[in-house]
Design a protein around this motif. Sequence first.
Motif, mmCIF file in Angstrom:
data_model
loop_
_atom_site.group_PDB
_atom_site.id
_atom_site.type_symbol
_atom_site.label_atom_id
_atom_site.label_comp_id
_atom_site.label_asym_id
_atom_site.label_seq_id
_atom_site.Cartn_x
_atom_site.Cartn_y
_atom_site.Cartn_z
ATOM 1 N N ALA A 156 53.921 24.783 103.043
ATOM 2 C CA ALA A 156 54.234 24.411 104.419
ATOM 3 C C ALA A 156 53.154 24.927 105.370
ATOM 4 C CB ALA A 156 55.603 24.966 104.815
ATOM 5 N N ALA A 157 52.686 26.159 105.152
ATOM 6 C CA ALA A 157 51.639 26.727 105.999
ATOM 7 C C ALA A 157 50.346 25.934 105.867
ATOM 8 C CB ALA A 157 51.408 28.194 105.631
ATOM 9 N N SER A 158 50.049 25.478 104.638
ATOM 10 C CA SER A 158 48.837 24.684 104.420
ATOM 11 C C SER A 158 48.918 23.349 105.170
ATOM 12 C CB SER A 158 48.641 24.456 102.926
ATOM 13 O OG SER A 158 47.516 23.625 102.690
ATOM 14 N N ILE A 159 50.087 22.701 105.121
ATOM 15 C CA ILE A 159 50.263 21.432 105.844
ATOM 16 C C ILE A 159 50.167 21.661 107.346
ATOM 17 C CG2 ILE A 159 51.870 19.533 106.296
ATOM 18 C CD1 ILE A 159 53.013 19.984 103.486
ATOM 19 N N ALA A 160 50.775 22.753 107.822
ATOM 20 C CA ALA A 160 50.736 23.059 109.257
ATOM 21 C C ALA A 160 49.303 23.302 109.723
ATOM 22 C CB ALA A 160 51.612 24.279 109.550
ATOM 23 N N GLN A 161 48.518 23.990 108.935
ATOM 24 C CA GLN A 161 47.112 24.218 109.290
ATOM 25 C C GLN A 161 46.336 22.900 109.347
ATOM 26 O OE1 GLN A 161 45.529 27.047 106.493
ATOM 27 N NE2 GLN A 161 46.819 28.729 107.223
ATOM 28 N N HIS A 162 46.654 22.007 108.424
ATOM 29 C CA HIS A 162 46.011 20.685 108.414
ATOM 30 C C HIS A 162 46.302 19.947 109.715
ATOM 31 C CE1 HIS A 162 44.589 17.382 105.439
ATOM 32 N NE2 HIS A 162 44.188 17.125 106.657
ATOM 33 N N VAL A 163 47.572 19.980 110.141
ATOM 34 C CA VAL A 163 47.974 19.321 111.387
ATOM 35 C C VAL A 163 47.289 19.962 112.587
ATOM 36 C CG1 VAL A 163 49.931 18.820 112.898
ATOM 37 C CG2 VAL A 163 50.198 18.581 110.430
ATOM 38 N N SER A 164 47.249 21.297 112.615
ATOM 39 C CA SER A 164 46.632 22.010 113.736
ATOM 40 C C SER A 164 45.146 21.672 113.856
ATOM 41 C CB SER A 164 46.813 23.514 113.556
ATOM 42 O OG SER A 164 48.179 23.873 113.558
ATOM 43 N N LYS A 165 44.450 21.601 112.723
ATOM 44 C CA LYS A 165 43.025 21.274 112.756
ATOM 45 C C LYS A 165 42.799 19.863 113.290
ATOM 46 C CE LYS A 165 41.597 24.364 108.991
ATOM 47 N NZ LYS A 165 41.069 24.429 107.598
ATOM 48 N N MET A 166 43.628 18.922 112.883
ATOM 49 C CA MET A 166 43.484 17.547 113.370
ATOM 50 C C MET A 166 43.748 17.468 114.866
ATOM 51 S SD MET A 166 45.150 15.294 110.260
ATOM 52 C CE MET A 166 44.508 13.744 110.916
ATOM 53 N N LEU A 167 44.702 18.259 115.341
ATOM 54 C CA LEU A 167 44.986 18.301 116.780
ATOM 55 C C LEU A 167 43.807 18.898 117.541
ATOM 56 C CD1 LEU A 167 48.728 19.379 117.094
ATOM 57 C CD2 LEU A 167 47.707 17.362 118.128
#
Length: 296
Positions: A156-167
């Motif tokens: 979940a943390a890995s997916i959240a980091q992916h989303v944050s980077k795209m933002l």
Amino acid sequence: MASMKELRARIGGVKSTRKITNAMKMVAASKLRRAQVQAESAKPYADTMYRMMGELASTVQGADPSSLPRLMAGTGKDQTHLLIVMTSDRGLAGGFNANIVRQARQYINELHSQGKTVRLLPVGRKGGDVLKRYYPDAIVDILSSDTGQGDSFGQAASIAQHVSKMLDKGEIDCCTLMRNLFVNAMTQTPERIGLVPLPVAENDNQQANADTAQYEFEPNDEELLAQLLPRNLEVQIYAALLESAAGEQGARMTAMDNASRNASKAIDNLSLRYNRTRQTNITNELIEIISGAEAV
């Protein structure tokens, strides 16, 4: 008409299949209990944090989005949407994967009709394969789903980091998550959750606003949001992973139970045909013997 040898082979094949489906049902049932406990344990915390962040978003409603963290307000635009679709890596789970993919496609087509751009981040190979076939240019990445046996929060943390980077890079403006909500072993309901921007909490009336307590936070708001916003994103994705894992096992247990029942019915029908064929063959042989004796 099938011969007795063919019917015996078919009966043996269906019995072997029934053994497999019974075994898979028992395995899914054993995994379901653990997955259900994990999902129910995480749900109160995730729901409370989601509601708290929604109330926090309502306090800054109308503010300039550029002055707010992107995990709270997005980029201020509504053009590019990231859709996280959670399915499973394995099949044989009834309509578990098909239902969520169908809902996702409806939402994607709705966004396309409004002139929006959609980016897809499927979590689960089954959903990823289907969405890649329909929207190959929209796929950001296809991630493996977690069935509750590994490090779910790490994923979940890995997916959240992916989303944050795209933002942060301005590649997306909004983020929505779609998952199957676990109701019980027989029912999993597709659900859509807005992650970015944070959905504003809706109060029933103005009196509710007046009665809402006012809080002072330490440290200051900026430091608090810097810790809470990434944590909220991780928690919502983590809870969704657990819900999806419980739903998958429940759907698979139900599907394998139905398959075993259908196999038993098929065996009964084939056995009836086999006995009738055997009786017919015996009768024909007796007729031939009697006819031959009379001819002599």
